[in-house]
Scaffold this active site. Structure first.
Site, PDB file in Angstrom:
ATOM      1  N   GLU B  60       0.732  -1.181  -0.003  1.00  0.00           N
ATOM      2  CA  GLU B  60       0.000   0.258  -0.063  1.00  0.00           C
ATOM      3  C   GLU B  60       0.958   1.184   0.002  1.00  0.00           C
ATOM      4  O   GLU B  60       0.580   2.134  -0.768  1.00  0.00           O
ATOM      5  CB  GLU B  60      -0.890  -0.069   1.414  1.00  0.00           C
ATOM      6  CG  GLU B  60      -2.071  -1.017   1.049  1.00  0.00           C
ATOM      7  CD  GLU B  60      -1.717  -2.490   1.356  1.00  0.00           C
ATOM      8  OE1 GLU B  60      -0.590  -2.707   1.787  1.00  0.00           O
ATOM      9  OE2 GLU B  60      -2.492  -3.414   1.109  1.00  0.00           O
ATOM     10  N   HIS B 129     -11.584  -5.204   8.203  1.00  0.00           N
ATOM     11  CA  HIS B 129     -12.190  -4.738   6.707  1.00  0.00           C
ATOM     12  C   HIS B 129     -13.435  -3.900   6.755  1.00  0.00           C
ATOM     13  O   HIS B 129     -14.191  -3.747   6.191  1.00  0.00           O
ATOM     14  CB  HIS B 129     -12.676  -6.122   5.873  1.00  0.00           C
ATOM     15  CG  HIS B 129     -11.408  -6.711   5.414  1.00  0.00           C
ATOM     16  ND1 HIS B 129     -10.328  -7.422   6.217  1.00  0.00           N
ATOM     17  CD2 HIS B 129     -11.221  -7.331   4.113  1.00  0.00           C
ATOM     18  CE1 HIS B 129      -9.400  -8.082   5.351  1.00  0.00           C
ATOM     19  NE2 HIS B 129      -9.694  -7.901   4.001  1.00  0.00           N
TER      20      HIS B 129
END
Lengths: 373, 324
Positions: B60, B129
């Site tokens: 990321e 999540h």
């Protein structure tokens, strides 16, 4: 054969000009013209003077913390010589000023920056350099991205990024190298292995025998170079640059050099570093060997040296004058450059220089309603 | 006009902007061949090629850091971070580089990029999540933060974000992704960043929210007696905040309930409540109330609906504010 060799390689070390100023006749042949070498030596000398003066500016309270570049000039200049000013990008950390000045960053900008003024990072139009990057290793990803954009836009442009040995321990280094390898972008990673990350020696930074081999994991051609050797740095960077322009992707260069000064003016290297080690590296100073080379070729003498030193002093004096005479920036600058267009709540902060609300708009707070009651 | 859900609307916006401007690139984990784990980028690689819709390595910080470089050198990257829980590794690049670059170079170097991030809970997803980190990024400077709740707004806000000269985090409430469809024009239109939307006008109480909880608030409104008049505001942009719309509303109603999924402490509700007490002090008829996630870890999905500010909790808060 249950066990076979899956991968095998070796790391080359490149050296062209030795400590005594002796040039390898084969590798050094027609590599750099006398004029280029002389100009490089002159630029190095100016940058060394700049570095010494910057140190004094800090010590006399005229500038904040400054990281000296002393000892690493050949790594910066040798690599920057292989790149094209205004066409290739330089993405620096903060110990390669000499390369930045060659590529068009005004010399006073770096002083302006360390004098605490963001205008030092206001890169002039047309200069392909990103601002000095103080956090370690984060800028290498920007270099990969800049090179990626050049590839996307089909521009003939190569990106050079500089960082230290310590930066290779950061995750961002590995992500930058991995992306560059996978995407085959025209980027040259120049690791200035100066043996120390502030007080931590390279042995404690990594168990790798070389920093160069770290690039192998990302499928990137890699080499270890004598970083105090202008010729070797130029040659390695030129080869990398040629490959990049041919679409053959990134290269990693480990420049083995040494930080002759403290980490910054706020550091005292005598707390952790032996004088004997420092003295040994002083003998390998890139300026000394380049001067010897020029003298051996009959291109240099004491008279020229004296003239150069006087010229360097005059240049740096002028640069310091420019930096110190810059008027203080407008305080509104801290607001105005946050976004292209200032949001309303920030505009109020700028216009009032307050973060409080009372006294600003009594009607809105409902105080008008209280007065009416 | 097509009937599209949130996923389809964002996909349409990306496709149209890539068609219009060849500087626009999509990059991220699984965004290419697979079309993204939520299929938001479905079909884009086939249409625009592997160079412009890029399956990146799984990193990321790498995605954000290289996007910054792409933006510096003339591209308009639209990176996707697969889930908000994975923003952590990219935090440094977003906050310390993308957000600061314009200011620290006094306008010489700018970073026009739009980070797309699925956000929030309610879909029975794995751990990490389901979080709601919009306050974290609103606290940092130089970054715009938006969170549309409807397909129409999503397209308009995404086009505005990609065309914005500064970095924008575009949060996509995943609970809304496929929850309903609405008319989304084929035409090119933008929804201005920084403008809230009044979903229903009312006189008695203001409910301020954004993202998936807009629909929880609507459900709560349905359960209230008909004579209760609620002004429901969808912020749409978290930063820069549309202070005028909320202040005007609360000066009118004198009562306010703020709803968000993120934990209460130092959440955006705290900021909004402070703005309201600064600017509506003598208009207030009751303390401003916050209906938010608890100050706990966002629980794994067996308990997530107890954490999320669902309609009954919102309804109760509205009733308490009205009764004060």
């Amino acid at each position: 054969m249950p066990r076979t060799v899956a991968y095998k390689t070796q790391i080359q070390h490149l050296s062209v000009l030795d400590e005594n100023g002796k040039l390898d006749s084969k590798l050094g042949k027609d590599l750099l013209s006398d004029e280029q070498v002389q100009q490089s030596y002159e630029h190095m000398t100016v940058c060394r003077q700049y570095d010494e003066v910057a140190f004094k500016l800090q010590r006399s309270g005229r500038m904040g913390t400054f990281p000296q570049n002393k000892g690493q000039e050949a790594a910066a200049i040798g690599s920057a010589l292989a790149a094209r000013k205004g066409q290739d990008w330089l993405v620096p950390a903060y110990r390669e000023n000499a390369a930045l000045f060659m590529h068009g960053l005004p010399m006073h900008s770096v002083l302006t920056y360390w004098m605490g003024d963001e205008r030092g990072s206001q890169i002039p139009e047309g200069v392909k350099i990103t601002p000095l990057s103080v956090p370690i290793g984060t800028h290498m990803l920007h270099a990969t991205g800049i090179a990626w954009a050049a590839k996307m836009r089909k521009e003939d442009s190569v990106t050079l990024t500089y960082f230290g040995d310590g930066a290779t321990s950061e995750g961002d280094f590995h992500e930058a190298a991995n992306f560059a390898g996978v995407l085959q972008v025209p980027c040259i990673f120049i690791c200035q292995n100066n043996s120390w990350a502030i007080s931590v020696p390279r042995e404690k930074q990594t168990a790798s025998e070389t920093f160069a081999q770290k690039a192998l994991a990302y499928g990137i051609p890699t080499i270890q170079v004598d970083g105090n050797d202008l010729f070797a740095m130029y040659l390695a960077t030129k080869e990398a640059h040629d490959r990049a322009r041919k679409g053959e992707g990134p290269t990693f260069i480990e420049a083995v050099t040494y930080r002759l000064a403290d980490h910054t003016t706020a550091d005292d290297a005598s707390r952790y570093r032996d004088t004997s080690e420092l003295d040994a590296w002083k003998a390998k100073d890139p300026l000394i060997r380049l001067r010897k080379y020029l003298e051996n070729k009959g291109l240099w003498d004491d008279e020229k040296q004296e003239a150069l030193e006087a010229k360097a002093k005059a240049i740096v004096q002028e640069v310091v004058k420019t930096a110190e005479e810059m008027p203080k920036p407008d305080v509104t600058d801290i607001f105005d450059y946050t976004f292209a267009e200032i949001p309303e709540s920030l505009r109020v902060q700028r216009d009032t220089m307050r973060t409080t609300s009372l006294g600003q708009n009594p009607d809105q707070a409902g105080l008008g309603a209280r007065a009416a009651r | 006009m097509a009937e599209l859900n949130l996923v389809q609307s964002i996909n349409l916006a990306l496709a149209q902007e890539m068609e219009r401007d060849d500087r626009v690139m999509v990059l991220g984990e699984d965004v290419g061949l697979n079309g993204g784990v939520f299929r938001v980028t479905d079909g884009l690689q086939k249409r625009f090629g592997e160079d412009r819709v890029v399956d990146t390595p799984l990193a990321e910080s790498g995605i954000l850091g290289t996007s910054i470089g792409l933006a510096i050198n003339g591209m308009l990257p639209v990176p996707e971070i697969q889930f908000e829980g994975f923003l952590g590794p990219a935090y440094d690049q977003i906050v310390h580089h993308a957000g600061r670059m314009r200011n620290r170079t006094r306008g010489a170097v700018t970073v026009p990029l739009t980070v797309r991030v699925p956000v929030g809970g309610g879909i029975h997803a794995p751990e990490l999540h389901s979080d709601s980190p919009e306050a974290i990024y609103s606290h940092h400077v130089g970054i715009k933060v938006v969170m549309p709740s409807t397909p129409y707004d999503a397209k308009g806000l995404l086009l505005a974000a990609i065309r914005d000269p500064d970095p924008v985090i575009f949060f996509e409430p995943k609970r809304v992704y496929r929850s309903y469809k609405e008319h989304v024009p084929e035409d090119d239109y933008t929804v201005e960043i920084g403008e809230a939307k009044v979903l229903s006008e009312g006189e008695d109480v203001t409910v301020i929210t954004w993202g998936a909880t807009v629909f929880q608030a609507l459900a709560a409104l349905d359960e209230l007696p008909e004579d209760v008049s609620v002004e429901l505001i969808d912020m749409r942009t978290i930063y820069p905040m549309d202070e005028d719309t909320i202040v005007e509303s609360v000066q009118k109603t004198g009562r306010c309930v703020i709803v968000h999924e993120a934990a209460r402490t130092a959440g955006m509700g705290a900021e909004i409540a402070t703005i309201l007490q600064e600017k509506c002090f003598l208009h207030l008829e009751a303390p401003v109330q916050r209906v938010t996630g608890f100050d706990t870890v966002m629980p794994y999905y067996k308990l997530e609906n107890h954490y999320l500010p669902e309609a009954p909790r919102i309804k109760e808060a509205i009733e308490q504010v009205l009764a004060y």
